[in-house]
Enzyme design. Sequence first.
Site, PDB file in Angstrom:
ATOM      1  N   ASP A 290       0.884  -1.161   0.000  1.00 35.47           N
ATOM      2  CA  ASP A 290       0.000   0.000   0.000  1.00 35.47           C
ATOM      3  C   ASP A 290       0.921   1.210   0.000  1.00 35.47           C
ATOM      4  O   ASP A 290       1.712   1.394   0.947  1.00 35.47           O
ATOM      5  CB  ASP A 290      -0.876   0.028   1.247  1.00 35.47           C
ATOM      6  CG  ASP A 290      -1.983  -1.014   1.228  1.00 35.47           C
ATOM      7  OD1 ASP A 290      -1.975  -1.875   0.322  1.00 35.47           O
ATOM      8  OD2 ASP A 290      -2.844  -0.971   2.129  1.00 35.47           O
TER       9      ASP A 290
ATOM     10  N   HIS B 289       4.890  -7.583  -0.023  1.00 38.76           N
ATOM     11  CA  HIS B 289       4.577  -8.875  -0.613  1.00 38.76           C
ATOM     12  C   HIS B 289       5.303  -9.048  -1.947  1.00 38.76           C
ATOM     13  O   HIS B 289       5.749  -8.072  -2.553  1.00 38.76           O
ATOM     14  CB  HIS B 289       3.069  -8.985  -0.833  1.00 38.76           C
ATOM     15  CG  HIS B 289       2.262  -8.879   0.412  1.00 38.76           C
ATOM     16  ND1 HIS B 289       1.591  -9.952   0.969  1.00 38.76           N
ATOM     17  CD2 HIS B 289       1.999  -7.820   1.233  1.00 38.76           C
ATOM     18  CE1 HIS B 289       0.963  -9.569   2.067  1.00 38.76           C
ATOM     19  NE2 HIS B 289       1.186  -8.272   2.257  1.00 38.76           N
TER      20      HIS B 289
ATOM     21  N   SER C 102       8.194   3.717   4.807  1.00 37.72           N
ATOM     22  CA  SER C 102       9.463   3.734   4.104  1.00 37.72           C
ATOM     23  C   SER C 102       9.222   3.612   2.611  1.00 37.72           C
ATOM     24  O   SER C 102       8.186   4.027   2.100  1.00 37.72           O
ATOM     25  CB  SER C 102      10.386   2.626   4.615  1.00 37.72           C
ATOM     26  OG  SER C 102      11.699   2.831   4.138  1.00 37.72           O
TER      27      SER C 102
END
Length: 260
Positions: free
Chosen positions: A75, A128, A232
């Site tokens: 995200d 992911h 980050s």
Amino acid sequence: MTNLISRLFGKFASHKFARWFQNIINRTYVSMFKIDLSEFAPVQTYASLNDLFTRALSKPRSFNAESNVMISPTDSMIMAFGSVDRDLALQIKGMEYSVSELLGGERLNSSYSFINFYLSPRDYHRYHAPCDMEIFEVRYFGGELLAVNKPSLLRNKNLFVRNERVVVCAKDKNGANLYFVAIGALNVGKMLLHFEPRIQTNAHPNQKCKFSYAQSIRIKKGEELGMFMMGSTVVLFAKDINPELVVEQKVSYGDSIATF
């Protein structure tokens, strides 16, 4: 100094305060950054601020499973993307850096595309696999922990190269090298890889280490690779892909972002 600040903040975020006080901290953070918890456990269930940062999805997200489709690993917001040009990529428009210096070795040519994913403090902090990956090496480079938001990207030259980072080296479905780079930032106390617990980030200044695997570690598309302990950046380098993106587009983990 940024590393020390991040370690101290990490200790605060990991501390489990009395339930009533922790609930105040959590609710304040959610309100401050306007975090949507509709896909996650309720705010009062997190025993520390770090548990809230690293919250897991309450149910899996669906995504396009076709092997020629690449999905967003996070995200995040797309800060820059494009083709590598003579070993150069953009941290943001007008600010180039050396790809081989970032990766700690390989020079990439224009057959490679880069995509920069910025995770803000409000985002889901787990990352992911963007496609099926056969991981053959992981590299860790200690460094600074400068902020990676837009003002900092515009102000600090070679920010990605200067900052602490973990480089995951893999093969994609076509056998081409693919690089997944997790970049540390201010208040990122740790970056974790589930398959490689020997990497301990923000522990020893300027430490470098490398782990190679005689037998590749196979990770399926969508499988969780690890997590940041605060917002980050992830930079992805992949060969012969066609990104379907715009700069400053908001993407979610699982969104289709490119095709091979």
